[in-house]
Design an enzyme around this catalytic site. Structure first.
Site, mmCIF file in Angstrom:
data_model
loop_
_atom_site.group_PDB
_atom_site.id
_atom_site.type_symbol
_atom_site.label_atom_id
_atom_site.label_comp_id
_atom_site.label_asym_id
_atom_site.label_seq_id
_atom_site.Cartn_x
_atom_site.Cartn_y
_atom_site.Cartn_z
ATOM 1 N N ASN A 27 0.850 -1.189 0.000
ATOM 2 C CA ASN A 27 0.000 0.000 0.000
ATOM 3 C C ASN A 27 0.881 1.233 0.000
ATOM 4 O OD1 ASN A 27 -2.470 1.473 0.162
ATOM 5 N ND2 ASN A 27 -2.090 1.836 2.335
ATOM 6 N N HIS A 37 0.791 5.338 1.151
ATOM 7 C CA HIS A 37 0.038 6.223 2.036
ATOM 8 C C HIS A 37 0.644 7.623 1.987
ATOM 9 C CE1 HIS A 37 -2.503 7.343 5.392
ATOM 10 N NE2 HIS A 37 -1.453 7.890 5.960
ATOM 11 N N SER A 78 4.711 7.126 1.951
ATOM 12 C CA SER A 78 5.324 5.880 2.433
ATOM 13 C C SER A 78 4.716 4.688 1.703
ATOM 14 C CB SER A 78 5.072 5.690 3.941
ATOM 15 O OG SER A 78 5.419 6.835 4.685
ATOM 16 N N ASP A 92 -2.621 1.115 8.105
ATOM 17 C CA ASP A 92 -1.425 1.896 7.744
ATOM 18 C C ASP A 92 -0.258 1.605 8.687
ATOM 19 O OD1 ASP A 92 -2.816 3.127 5.642
ATOM 20 O OD2 ASP A 92 -3.572 4.712 6.947
#
Length: 206
Positions: free
Chosen positions: A107, A109, A136, A145
């Site tokens: 992912n 972020h 990030s 997260d």
């Protein structure tokens, strides 16, 4: 050649950056599917223009999150992904779903994690008067997260920045960083071991 599946919910600008990097050979992999939880979004058009299967698993058609995730998982697993990329996918995923893809799912972020998990990161940076902001890429774990961070890019916040200008600056960094990290996972340089990110056989420490 690694199989990549990308999950989106909207415009898909990070998806486009990854498509371009696959096309130019920077990523040793192929995008075997793009899946959205929202019908009709522009990211699906981006996939179709590049002859990538574009599918929708509409979360509003399911009675519960677990039903949605089961259908999503079945759709993803048809493509046997080595790498699962969240590119603006706006659904919180259960620990069971995450566990199924642990070590494969990335992912991005828009903050310098662990600062500002969740939403409205640009607004929070401005409200707190931060001089530095960034993005990030991390492995996805059950904590929102909160998975091990793989790489970050930072930008300077100037006095005249707005939420919109910060978003544009951050996206420019994301479009370089995310394909790079996806490429590391595809070619084996990046691994998830013992709950940590390893790059070139060393634990990533930022």
């Amino acid at each position: 050649m690694s199989n990549i599946v990308v999950l989106i919910s909207g415009n898909g600008s990070n998806l486009q950056a990854i498509i371009d990097s696959v096309k130019n050979g920077a990523i040793e992999g192929r995008i075997s599917a793009v899946i959205s939880n929202r019908p009709g979004v522009y990211g699906l058009e981006r996939a179709e223009k590049s002859d990538i299967p574009a599918l929708t698993v509409d979360h509003t058609e399911f009675a519960s999150r677990s039903d949605f995730e089961q259908a999503l998982s079945q759709t993803i697993d048809q493509f046997q992904p080595d790498v699962l990329v969240l590119a603006g996918f706006m659904r919180i995923l259960s620990s069971e779903f995450v566990q199924h893809y642990l070590g494969k799912m990335l992912n991005i972020h828009p903050s310098l994690l662990p600062k500002y998990p969740g939403l409205n990161t640009h607004r929070r940076v401005l409200e707190n008067g931060d001089k530095e902001h960034g993005t990030s890429v991390h492995f996805v774990t059950a904590e929102l997260d909160g998975g091990p961070i793989i790489a970050q890019r930072s930008i300077h916040v100037t006095a005249d920045d707005t939420e919109e200008s910060l978003q544009q600056k951050i996206q420019q960094q994301e479009h370089k960083l995310y394909p790079e990290v996806v490429g590391w996972l595809c070619n084996g340089r990046l691994q998830f071991k013992n709950g940590q990110a390893w790059l070139d056989n060393q634990i990533v420490s930022l």
